[in-house]
Each structure stands twice: as C-alpha cells, then as structure tokens.
Design an enzyme around this catalytic site. Structure first.
Site, PDB file in Angstrom:
ATOM      1  N   TYR A  56       0.821  -1.213   0.008  1.00  0.00           N
ATOM      2  CA  TYR A  56      -0.065   0.081  -0.098  1.00  0.00           C
ATOM      3  C   TYR A  56       0.762   1.202  -0.052  1.00  0.00           C
ATOM      4  O   TYR A  56       0.532   2.367  -0.426  1.00  0.00           O
ATOM      5  CB  TYR A  56      -0.917   0.096   1.191  1.00  0.00           C
ATOM      6  CG  TYR A  56      -1.984  -1.019   1.423  1.00  0.00           C
ATOM      7  CD1 TYR A  56      -1.908  -2.008   0.222  1.00  0.00           C
ATOM      8  CD2 TYR A  56      -2.734  -1.240   2.558  1.00  0.00           C
ATOM      9  CE1 TYR A  56      -3.122  -3.013   0.301  1.00  0.00           C
ATOM     10  CE2 TYR A  56      -3.394  -2.312   2.432  1.00  0.00           C
ATOM     11  CZ  TYR A  56      -3.947  -3.086   1.653  1.00  0.00           C
ATOM     12  OH  TYR A  56      -4.740  -4.081   1.599  1.00  0.00           O
ATOM     13  N   HIS A 114      -0.107 -11.844   1.321  1.00  0.00           N
ATOM     14  CA  HIS A 114      -1.116 -11.112   0.393  1.00  0.00           C
ATOM     15  C   HIS A 114      -1.700 -12.046  -0.641  1.00  0.00           C
ATOM     16  O   HIS A 114      -3.023 -11.783  -0.586  1.00  0.00           O
ATOM     17  CB  HIS A 114      -0.239  -9.918   0.041  1.00  0.00           C
ATOM     18  CG  HIS A 114      -0.933  -8.821  -0.281  1.00  0.00           C
ATOM     19  ND1 HIS A 114      -0.601  -7.461  -0.009  1.00  0.00           N
ATOM     20  CD2 HIS A 114      -2.287  -8.805  -0.458  1.00  0.00           C
ATOM     21  CE1 HIS A 114      -1.756  -6.513  -0.331  1.00  0.00           C
ATOM     22  NE2 HIS A 114      -2.646  -7.322  -0.629  1.00  0.00           N
TER      23      HIS A 114
END
Length: 341
Positions: A56, A114
């Site tokens: 992010y 992830h």
C-alpha cells in the site's frame, strides 16, 4: 442493539487474542496524501483495528498517525501483509522488518501472506532497497517482470494449487513455516493469509503446530458473500476478514452503494449504506475493513447495529451467481483462478 466489538482470534500456544470486529482499511490507489490524516481521524473516532500492507505504501503515514493519536500501542490491532516477491521463505522476515521500521513499531498483531503465489525478486539487495507506493515501478519495488510484462513466478514456493495450474510442483508450506517463526520471535502476535481458496487453506492446515492459521482475508460483500469459504473458516477456527466490503464498480457501471435494496434497507434502519454493509458483515461473524477518507463516513462506518433476520436475508439475496459479484480482479499473472476450490 449493538453487535460484538471484538472477535476471538486463534494465537500461538492454544491461546486467543481479541481482534476488533470492524477494521479501518488503508489501501491506497495512487495518491497517498490522505493516509495520515484519515488514519488519525479513524483512531480518534474509536477505531482500534488498522488493516495495512507493505504494497500500500502508507506504512510511514499510518505509523505517524498512531504516534500522534495518543492511543496506547497495546490498544491498537495492526494487520499487515507481505507482497508476492517477499514470499520466498528467506524473505518473509525482511518484509516484516521493513514494515516495522517504516511504521515505528516493535511488533504487529497479524501478519498475512497477501496472495497464494510467490514472485521472483530481482535480488536480495533489491528487496532490501525496495519501496512501495505512488510512482514506484517493478524495479523500485524489487520485482522482476517477464517479457510479457507479467511477474516472474516462483512456482516452487507458490501454493500447490497455483503451481499445478501451470504444470509445476509447488508448496507454500516452507513460506508458512517462515511466517510462524515471526510469531516465535515476537515480531507478530498471529499469522494468516489473504486471497486463499479452500484448497489452499487445506494445504497449510496440517502444518499449524503451535502457531495456527488465524485469518483469511478475502473480498466479501452481499454481491460476493463467500458462504462456503466462511463456513470452512468457521469449522477450522479461521476468522474471515473482508476487504472491499462496499464492493466497487462492475463493468456495467453498477455499484452496490447505489443498489435500490441496499439503500431502502439503510433508510429503514436509520443508517447510511456503509453502516448497513459493515453491520451485515459483523453480524455474519466476519470483520469488514471499510475505507474512507471522509471524516463523517469514517465515523459512521464504525457505528454498527444488529439487523433483523428479514433484512439480513434481503442482503444475502443480492448474491450474484458464479462469482460475478467480484469487483477486485485477482488477475491471471499465475495463470489460474485463485478462488477455485
């Protein structure tokens, strides 16, 4: 009537820790200038669960918000994730160390893989220098792309399901064991995965030992309720956290936030649509991770309330067939569907 504020999450040694039932999502698309102020607002409004990820590119902003909030560190539940090119067992700790350094923390509460695939990095040195966020490309992120502009996949360390789809043999177990070590070293309180199918969860379950598979974070909302995956998680003590709880925009331009049924139910319950969808998620025993940069919506998204059985059914009935409600495209960089069992 209020819903549960926390859920139990399995942790090492047969213990449980409490995870706040509503999280604040920090995913950023493009500009990240909103991240610090929005996260600070969330903490001041009462959020105690922050969902983050190295990719992010907002770790420093979120860490600064935590510091400025004045909220004691032990009262904040921090989740983060390592990106695919850190997925080799030798690199799992490196990504966590980068996260901790950038956020100014000594530990995180939940560390997730992830995706169920592993990509090849340029080199260990490239990973050590890697950064994420706006303006970064494959090279600055430490990644390798092939001639067709897709990631170079490390089939050996991707899940068996992903590797098999391309005619390779793979196993995520070595990476999983490296993740468990992060708990034993005190750098994470618990570990889990994100975007894993039932088959991929089954690959890891026999290797839990003293550090369990605590969580699976996937896209969940009324268009895509993930009933089978949630039930499997419930049977095996795997909590489901939900990214994109408000869905997104489909190819035809439709959005869940403008759905007639959703808006009618929100009005009936004296809520805005974000509150309604977050309430639906928590009432199902899952953890929504709604994101907003608007202070009023940040506040209302946390104010969840119990819905009637009738209203729950009406939202459940919005489910679209064959996964058509998916709004986050997992892509096919590894050539198989990540959501087939």
């Amino acid at each position: 009537m209020s819903l549960l504020k926390t859920f139990p999450l399995r942790a090492a040694g047969g213990k449980t820790i409490q995870i706040p039932s509503v999280g604040y999502g920090t995913w950023a698309s493009g500009d990240t200038s909103w991240a610090k102020d929005a996260t600070l607002t969330a903490l001041k409004e009462g959020y105690r669960h922050l969902d983050c990820a190295w990719m992010y590119g907002v770790d420093e902003a979120v860490g600064q918000a935590i510091k400025e909030s004045g909220v004691p560190r032990e009262e904040i539940f921090v989740t983060s994730k390592f990106w695919c090119h850190f997925g080799h067992p030798d690199n799992v700790e490196l990504c966590l160390d980068k996260i901790l350094k950038n956020m100014g923390l000594d530990y995180i509460d939940l560390y997730l893989a992830h995706w169920p695939c592993v990509w090849k990095p340029q080199s260990r040195e490239a990973l050590e220098k890697a950064r994420a966020g706006p303006g970064t490309d494959d090279e600055s992120q430490g990644q390798i792309s092939t001639a067709d502009d897709k990631p170079a996949v490390d089939w050996e360390h991707s899940t068996s399901n992903v590797a098999k789809g391309k005619g390779h043999e793979g196993s995520y177990v070595p990476t999983w064991k490296a993740m468990q070590e992060m708990v034993r070293k005190g750098k994470a309180r618990s570990v889990g995965v994100s975007n894993f199918s039932i088959t991929e969860l089954q690959e890891l379950l026999p290797h839990e030992g003293d550090v369990p598979l605590s969580c699976n974070q996937v896209e969940v909302h009324p268009w895509l309720p993930q009933n089978e995956l949630i039930e499997f998680g419930r049977e095996h003590g795997i909590l489901i956290s939900c990214y994109s709880p408000f869905a997104g925009q489909k190819q035809d331009g439709a959005t869940l936030l403008k759905d007639v049924t959703v808006n009618e139910l929100a009005k009936k319950n004296g809520m805005d649509v974000g509150q309604l969808l977050q309430s639906w998620a928590v009432q199902r025993g899952t953890v929504p991770l709604g994101k907003s940069a608007t202070p009023a919506r940040i506040k209302s998204n946390l104010d969840i309330h119990q819905l009637s059985d009738e209203d729950m059914k009406a939202l459940n009935d919005l489910a679209l067939p064959n996964g058509e409600g998916r709004t986050v495209d997992p892509g096919d960089g590894w050539g198989v569907s990540l959501f087939k069992n």
